[in-house]
Motif scaffolding. Sequence first.
Motif, PDB file in Angstrom:
ATOM      1  N   VAL A  84       0.948  -1.077  -0.018  1.00  0.00           N
ATOM      2  CA  VAL A  84       0.003  -0.081   0.090  1.00  0.00           C
ATOM      3  C   VAL A  84       1.008   1.238   0.107  1.00  0.00           C
ATOM      4  CG1 VAL A  84      -1.644   1.277   1.178  1.00  0.00           C
ATOM      5  CG2 VAL A  84      -2.027  -1.022   1.081  1.00  0.00           C
ATOM      6  N   GLY A  88       1.440   4.351  -2.997  1.00  0.00           N
ATOM      7  CA  GLY A  88       1.596   5.790  -2.938  1.00  0.00           C
ATOM      8  C   GLY A  88       2.835   6.555  -3.536  1.00  0.00           C
ATOM      9  N   VAL A 206      -6.644  -1.065  -2.746  1.00  0.00           N
ATOM     10  CA  VAL A 206      -5.961   0.157  -3.031  1.00  0.00           C
ATOM     11  C   VAL A 206      -5.153  -0.008  -4.549  1.00  0.00           C
ATOM     12  CG1 VAL A 206      -3.815   1.115  -2.147  1.00  0.00           C
ATOM     13  CG2 VAL A 206      -5.491   0.514  -0.485  1.00  0.00           C
ATOM     14  N   THR A 207      -4.709  -1.091  -4.562  1.00  0.00           N
ATOM     15  CA  THR A 207      -3.872  -1.440  -5.691  1.00  0.00           C
ATOM     16  C   THR A 207      -4.949  -1.286  -7.338  1.00  0.00           C
ATOM     17  OG1 THR A 207      -2.546  -3.235  -5.080  1.00  0.00           O
ATOM     18  CG2 THR A 207      -2.538  -3.028  -7.371  1.00  0.00           C
ATOM     19  N   GLY A 210      -5.802   2.512  -7.149  1.00  0.00           N
ATOM     20  CA  GLY A 210      -4.498   3.270  -7.813  1.00  0.00           C
ATOM     21  C   GLY A 210      -4.343   3.209  -9.432  1.00  0.00           C
ATOM     22  N   SER A 251      -0.040   9.844  -1.506  1.00  0.00           N
ATOM     23  CA  SER A 251       1.111   9.144  -0.671  1.00  0.00           C
ATOM     24  C   SER A 251       0.654   9.056   0.980  1.00  0.00           C
ATOM     25  CB  SER A 251       2.508   9.831  -0.679  1.00  0.00           C
ATOM     26  OG  SER A 251       3.316   9.215  -0.076  1.00  0.00           O
ATOM     27  N   CYS A 254      -2.087   6.799   1.369  1.00  0.00           N
ATOM     28  CA  CYS A 254      -1.698   5.570   1.262  1.00  0.00           C
ATOM     29  C   CYS A 254      -0.891   5.202   2.718  1.00  0.00           C
ATOM     30  CB  CYS A 254      -0.784   5.145   0.427  1.00  0.00           C
ATOM     31  SG  CYS A 254      -1.616   5.034  -1.255  1.00  0.00           S
TER      32      CYS A 254
END
Length: 349
Positions: A84, A88, A206-207, A210, A251, A254
């Motif tokens: 994670v 970021g 999150v991936t 993103g 960033s 994350c």
Amino acid sequence: MTSDTASKTVRPPRPEGGDPGDRSRPRPSATPLAALTARLDLRIVTLLGVLAALAVVGVVTRPEQFFTTDNLVLILTQSSIIGVVTVGMTFVMIGGGIDLSVGAIVALATVWATTVATQQYGLFGVAFTAVVVALVCGLINGLLVSYGRMVPFIATLAMLASARGMALQISGGTTQVVDIPALLELGYRESYVLGIPPLVLIFGAVTAIGWLVLNRTTFGRRAFAVGGNPEAARLAGIRIERTRLALYLISGLCCGIAAFMLIVLTGSGQNTNGNLYELDAIAAAIIGGTLLSGGRGTIVGSVLGVLIFTTITNIFALNNLQTDVQQIARGIIIVAAVLIQRRTARGKA
């Protein structure tokens, strides 16, 4: 029809494959394998090959331990937190920046979110505090870099020192134990969803988000433009300062999510948390193909870089190799990745 017209109409047979300069007719269709290879990034294919080779090494050296469900879940869980943070870091590096403070921000967020006062608000209080603290740190980094015109290395290095100091001051150098059953239960096997730990699911979410933001939004294209050529981006009407500020906020976000995940995993907050996370995140992003100079990188590549490093560490641990050997191997891998990047950049120039 005259002879001249006939001579102009009838063409001689073309060689197999057609005339490269003639685009009026479709070229012969490629094989499915060739079409798939053409769509895939060569770096991603290479990283998948490295990961497969490491899996073979693990199976050969420790066949009874490596390729088991428990060990694979362990690798994914260990990859989730730093993964994670790396997502970021990838955003910041693509935008031409660097963030040396991610590990310290994680430490500060875990300590602040596990104080007695914060724990009175339960699970959501801890999660909210961790995210807000990290976002504020990311906001300060972004303001210093974007509007304060500070070099990212210096600005984030100052944040690293300040955040570590604040974490030590708040915790007093002691471990702050979490006493929230709902939070601790997230780390138990009973909370797994289809055999997958919640931390891995958060990492996957999150991936995915993103990747969508970086590849399917205007903001993602602006991030690449700012990192690749800031002056050209400015002339194109892109707000450089605002974009860089947003990248450092991402960033920080994350880091806050990673801090909450670390609290779930360890059940505590410590000022020593997140040690060397910045180096691990930068190394994973570089391995994944993100340029230190900015303008190029992929979320998928960075995640594969995290998995490669975690798998190497796991194999070393299963074979009882010492920590110093692991660090030496990481250093060699990082140097090799940077050299490959330089050769690739010269080849495209």
